[in-house]
Design a protein around this motif. Sequence first.
Motif, PDB file in Angstrom:
ATOM      1  N   LEU A 114      14.407  17.973  15.001  1.00 47.17           N
ATOM      2  CA  LEU A 114      15.254  17.716  13.844  1.00 47.17           C
ATOM      3  C   LEU A 114      14.404  17.926  12.608  1.00 47.17           C
ATOM      4  O   LEU A 114      13.233  17.591  12.599  1.00 47.17           O
ATOM      5  CB  LEU A 114      15.782  16.272  13.893  1.00 47.17           C
ATOM      6  CG  LEU A 114      16.674  15.825  12.734  1.00 47.17           C
ATOM      7  CD1 LEU A 114      18.051  16.464  12.838  1.00 47.17           C
ATOM      8  CD2 LEU A 114      16.800  14.311  12.706  1.00 47.17           C
ATOM      9  N   ASP A 115      15.011  18.512  11.596  1.00 42.97           N
ATOM     10  CA  ASP A 115      14.278  18.776  10.356  1.00 42.97           C
ATOM     11  C   ASP A 115      15.241  18.516   9.217  1.00 42.97           C
ATOM     12  O   ASP A 115      16.102  19.338   8.935  1.00 42.97           O
ATOM     13  CB  ASP A 115      13.787  20.238  10.369  1.00 42.97           C
ATOM     14  CG  ASP A 115      12.917  20.574   9.163  1.00 42.97           C
ATOM     15  OD1 ASP A 115      12.937  19.794   8.183  1.00 42.97           O
ATOM     16  OD2 ASP A 115      12.222  21.595   9.215  1.00 42.97           O
ATOM     17  N   ILE A 116      15.157  17.313   8.615  1.00 42.25           N
ATOM     18  CA  ILE A 116      16.138  16.990   7.582  1.00 42.25           C
ATOM     19  C   ILE A 116      15.483  16.657   6.241  1.00 42.25           C
ATOM     20  O   ILE A 116      14.436  16.021   6.207  1.00 42.25           O
ATOM     21  CB  ILE A 116      17.072  15.816   7.972  1.00 42.25           C
ATOM     22  CG1 ILE A 116      16.238  14.602   8.436  1.00 42.25           C
ATOM     23  CG2 ILE A 116      18.081  16.231   9.008  1.00 42.25           C
ATOM     24  CD1 ILE A 116      17.035  13.319   8.414  1.00 42.25           C
ATOM     25  N   PRO A 117      16.144  17.101   5.147  1.00 42.38           N
ATOM     26  CA  PRO A 117      15.640  16.730   3.825  1.00 42.38           C
ATOM     27  C   PRO A 117      16.018  15.286   3.514  1.00 42.38           C
ATOM     28  O   PRO A 117      17.061  14.796   3.967  1.00 42.38           O
ATOM     29  CB  PRO A 117      16.366  17.707   2.897  1.00 42.38           C
ATOM     30  CG  PRO A 117      17.611  18.084   3.623  1.00 42.38           C
ATOM     31  CD  PRO A 117      17.325  17.978   5.091  1.00 42.38           C
ATOM     32  N   ILE A 118      15.149  14.592   2.774  1.00 49.35           N
ATOM     33  CA  ILE A 118      15.438  13.218   2.346  1.00 49.35           C
ATOM     34  C   ILE A 118      15.673  13.273   0.848  1.00 49.35           C
ATOM     35  O   ILE A 118      14.739  13.396   0.065  1.00 49.35           O
ATOM     36  CB  ILE A 118      14.240  12.281   2.651  1.00 49.35           C
ATOM     37  CG1 ILE A 118      13.808  12.405   4.115  1.00 49.35           C
ATOM     38  CG2 ILE A 118      14.562  10.845   2.287  1.00 49.35           C
ATOM     39  CD1 ILE A 118      14.809  11.932   5.123  1.00 49.35           C
ATOM     40  N   ASP A 119      16.932  13.166   0.471  1.00 47.66           N
ATOM     41  CA  ASP A 119      17.265  13.341  -0.942  1.00 47.66           C
ATOM     42  C   ASP A 119      17.376  12.019  -1.683  1.00 47.66           C
ATOM     43  O   ASP A 119      18.236  11.856  -2.541  1.00 47.66           O
ATOM     44  CB  ASP A 119      18.569  14.141  -1.090  1.00 47.66           C
ATOM     45  CG  ASP A 119      18.351  15.596  -0.716  1.00 47.66           C
ATOM     46  OD1 ASP A 119      17.251  16.104  -1.034  1.00 47.66           O
ATOM     47  OD2 ASP A 119      19.246  16.197  -0.097  1.00 47.66           O
ATOM     48  N   LEU A 120      16.515  11.091  -1.336  1.00 44.75           N
ATOM     49  CA  LEU A 120      16.541   9.809  -2.043  1.00 44.75           C
ATOM     50  C   LEU A 120      15.827   9.983  -3.387  1.00 44.75           C
ATOM     51  O   LEU A 120      14.861  10.741  -3.482  1.00 44.75           O
ATOM     52  CB  LEU A 120      15.840   8.740  -1.203  1.00 44.75           C
ATOM     53  CG  LEU A 120      16.515   8.435   0.141  1.00 44.75           C
ATOM     54  CD1 LEU A 120      15.579   7.652   1.031  1.00 44.75           C
ATOM     55  CD2 LEU A 120      17.815   7.683  -0.081  1.00 44.75           C
ATOM     56  N   ALA A 161      11.269   6.513   4.115  1.00 48.53           N
ATOM     57  CA  ALA A 161      11.068   5.879   2.809  1.00 48.53           C
ATOM     58  C   ALA A 161      10.091   6.656   1.934  1.00 48.53           C
ATOM     59  O   ALA A 161      10.226   6.671   0.716  1.00 48.53           O
ATOM     60  CB  ALA A 161      10.575   4.446   2.996  1.00 48.53           C
ATOM     61  N   LEU A 162       9.103   7.294   2.563  1.00 47.06           N
ATOM     62  CA  LEU A 162       8.064   7.944   1.766  1.00 47.06           C
ATOM     63  C   LEU A 162       8.359   9.413   1.466  1.00 47.06           C
ATOM     64  O   LEU A 162       7.994   9.915   0.403  1.00 47.06           O
ATOM     65  CB  LEU A 162       6.715   7.848   2.478  1.00 47.06           C
ATOM     66  CG  LEU A 162       6.138   6.445   2.724  1.00 47.06           C
ATOM     67  CD1 LEU A 162       4.841   6.546   3.512  1.00 47.06           C
ATOM     68  CD2 LEU A 162       5.913   5.716   1.407  1.00 47.06           C
ATOM     69  N   ALA A 163       9.005  10.113   2.414  1.00 43.14           N
ATOM     70  CA  ALA A 163       8.939  11.581   2.394  1.00 43.14           C
ATOM     71  C   ALA A 163      10.090  12.280   1.678  1.00 43.14           C
ATOM     72  O   ALA A 163      11.135  11.690   1.402  1.00 43.14           O
ATOM     73  CB  ALA A 163       8.840  12.094   3.824  1.00 43.14           C
ATOM     74  N   ASP A 181      10.990   2.582  -4.371  1.00 40.43           N
ATOM     75  CA  ASP A 181      10.358   1.330  -3.993  1.00 40.43           C
ATOM     76  C   ASP A 181      10.581   1.163  -2.485  1.00 40.43           C
ATOM     77  O   ASP A 181      11.722   0.990  -2.047  1.00 40.43           O
ATOM     78  CB  ASP A 181      10.976   0.165  -4.774  1.00 40.43           C
ATOM     79  CG  ASP A 181      10.345  -1.169  -4.392  1.00 40.43           C
ATOM     80  OD1 ASP A 181       9.524  -1.191  -3.446  1.00 40.43           O
ATOM     81  OD2 ASP A 181      10.676  -2.176  -5.033  1.00 40.43           O
ATOM     82  N   VAL A 182       9.523   1.242  -1.746  1.00 40.62           N
ATOM     83  CA  VAL A 182       9.618   1.214  -0.286  1.00 40.62           C
ATOM     84  C   VAL A 182      10.305  -0.058   0.202  1.00 40.62           C
ATOM     85  O   VAL A 182      11.019  -0.051   1.200  1.00 40.62           O
ATOM     86  CB  VAL A 182       8.208   1.343   0.333  1.00 40.62           C
ATOM     87  CG1 VAL A 182       8.269   1.275   1.845  1.00 40.62           C
ATOM     88  CG2 VAL A 182       7.567   2.645  -0.110  1.00 40.62           C
ATOM     89  N   ALA A 183      10.107  -1.172  -0.543  1.00 43.54           N
ATOM     90  CA  ALA A 183      10.654  -2.448  -0.084  1.00 43.54           C
ATOM     91  C   ALA A 183      12.175  -2.490  -0.184  1.00 43.54           C
ATOM     92  O   ALA A 183      12.832  -3.104   0.647  1.00 43.54           O
ATOM     93  CB  ALA A 183      10.038  -3.585  -0.895  1.00 43.54           C
ATOM     94  N   THR A 184      12.750  -1.819  -1.191  1.00 46.19           N
ATOM     95  CA  THR A 184      14.197  -1.950  -1.411  1.00 46.19           C
ATOM     96  C   THR A 184      14.988  -0.730  -0.972  1.00 46.19           C
ATOM     97  O   THR A 184      16.187  -0.820  -0.763  1.00 46.19           O
ATOM     98  CB  THR A 184      14.496  -2.222  -2.899  1.00 46.19           C
ATOM     99  OG1 THR A 184      13.860  -1.208  -3.672  1.00 46.19           O
ATOM    100  CG2 THR A 184      13.958  -3.582  -3.316  1.00 46.19           C
ATOM    101  N   LEU A 229       0.813  -1.216   0.000  1.00 42.61           N
ATOM    102  CA  LEU A 229       0.000   0.000   0.000  1.00 42.61           C
ATOM    103  C   LEU A 229       0.847   1.266   0.000  1.00 42.61           C
ATOM    104  O   LEU A 229       0.487   2.251  -0.644  1.00 42.61           O
ATOM    105  CB  LEU A 229      -0.961   0.005   1.196  1.00 42.61           C
ATOM    106  CG  LEU A 229      -2.388  -0.325   0.761  1.00 42.61           C
ATOM    107  CD1 LEU A 229      -2.536  -1.814   0.566  1.00 42.61           C
ATOM    108  CD2 LEU A 229      -3.398   0.216   1.723  1.00 42.61           C
ATOM    109  N   GLN A 230       1.979   1.213   0.710  1.00 43.20           N
ATOM    110  CA  GLN A 230       2.879   2.379   0.707  1.00 43.20           C
ATOM    111  C   GLN A 230       3.346   2.660  -0.713  1.00 43.20           C
ATOM    112  O   GLN A 230       3.328   3.809  -1.163  1.00 43.20           O
ATOM    113  CB  GLN A 230       4.085   2.108   1.615  1.00 43.20           C
ATOM    114  CG  GLN A 230       3.752   2.194   3.095  1.00 43.20           C
ATOM    115  CD  GLN A 230       4.858   1.621   3.956  1.00 43.20           C
ATOM    116  OE1 GLN A 230       5.708   0.866   3.497  1.00 43.20           O
ATOM    117  NE2 GLN A 230       4.845   1.975   5.235  1.00 43.20           N
TER     118      GLN A 230
END
Lengths: 274, 277
Positions: free
Chosen positions: A227-233, A210-212, A238-241, A183-184
């Motif tokens: 804490l306020d950090i950017p997620i640069d992924l 994983a999502l944000a 793919d949430v699983a990997t 679902l994610q």
Amino acid sequence: MTSDAASEPRETSIEIRGVTHHFTSGGRSVQTLDDVSISIPQGQFVSVVGPSGCGKTTVMNMVAGLVTPSSGTVTVGGRPRSQVGRDVGYMFARDGLLPWRTARQNVELGLELRKVRAEERHLASSRLLAKVGLSSFADYYPKQLSQGMRQRVAVARTLALDPDLFLLDEPFAALDAQTRVTLQNEFLSIWEGLGNTVMFVTHDLDEAIALADRVIVFSGRPGRVKLDIPIDLPRPRDVATIRFDPEFRRLSELVWDAMEHDTGIDESTDEVAS
Amino acid sequence: MTAESTVELRASQPTANDEARPAPVRGRGRWALVLGLQLLVFVVAVGGWSLAVSREWLDEFYVSSPGLVWDALVEYFRSGDVWTHGWVTLRSTLLGFAIGSALGVLVGMVFARVPLLDQVFSPYLRAFNAMPRVALAPLFILWFGIGSASKVWFAVSLVFFIVLINTEAGIKSVDRELTTTARSMGATSQQVFTKIVLPGSVPTIFAGLRLGLVYSLLGVVFGEMLAASAGLGQQITSYAGRFQMSGVLATLVILAAISLLLNAFLALVERRLLRWQ
């Protein structure tokens, strides 16, 4: 999507400035939020994590217009929040489906509340049920569906209102691990096609990262931004990997670190509350 | 919910619940067995009754006999009494039930929406409900005469409270989560009531309606037994007064049939309305 919203994309950047919140319990004033300021640009996916009781849900309710801050201001798209915004799509851990309505009728609920015509509702629900992979289950009652399928119906119901802003309060918390990842991923791919602003409250740190696009960690009560950090992924994800990505692990450590020193109760809490 | 119940697995077997039920063939065989045994019970009971009377173990004057009851039933239909008296009783029962349940549902909803009214009236209603209300039947006869009006209003007084209490309980039982969801979708309080609270309380209201129907018939028959010019209750008193046991028992058979028919009708409506359960 209903036509009117598609023709005028609305500004849904969120400005939370110097917000505090108190509530009275047994004659004592309890402070839940302390000088919280968050600025979320249009189209950003923000996860908010923190120990229970840190006020993360309260902040979200303020953005929804369900709760008024004791001091400070909350604006969405430059307009102050005074009542429940019609531009908001809210989802909870429990699906909240009406047991006497079929999947289709549940998806159509919001449109019915807005007095959308039946043919139009039917078209919208068909499209959305297809989107969440439940076309052949349109006439099933919630009782006949698995937990994961019910939550998908809830996703379709939220999408039916064509919200400009998603407020999600642990929407996947009640699902088993496998269904949750499915679902994610589905939600992410739907969102990546929409680009709406998302505020996502969870206590699952991996899920948050994983999502944000950005993770905000709240301290224990009274809640402050710790804490306020950017997620640069990279996206699409793919949430699983993605959890095996070295960058994911680095971010995970950072967030864990921020959470570790906070069990929800510390000395400063009493100091501020009294 | 176990780990193996992934979405994919469930998707191919949407009615996984059915696995818990016995296989259909076995179910049908069992059904035939139950029906056969039920018939056997009937034959043994009626045969034993007939035998006991013919051997004079029991006095026919007091217990009548299957043959005599059958004759009385045939006479009921031949003379048309079953239609004249049966109609009087049925009409009063349906009227009492309809008025009583409509008022009960209505007042229950008003109380749910206006808690102050509920708080003010609840001690009186509770006291009135605690009273053995059959004792009020003579008053209704005095107020509304020996015609069917007194029976109807007596039945209303019984049905009203049962349905009122169930309506209130039903409305209170509606999941808060569902009303919150509707509110977050921008529902007005009127919409929350009609779309969420009302349908959500239907199962509990229906339990009250089923009980109310039984009580409506009971009230009407009791009222007719007390003082009436027509109706199956009046027939029972009349036959009993003339020591015609077969007539009394035949009337009871007709009443049981009416009661079963009414219940079957309500069950049918309920099944249609509560398909989702």
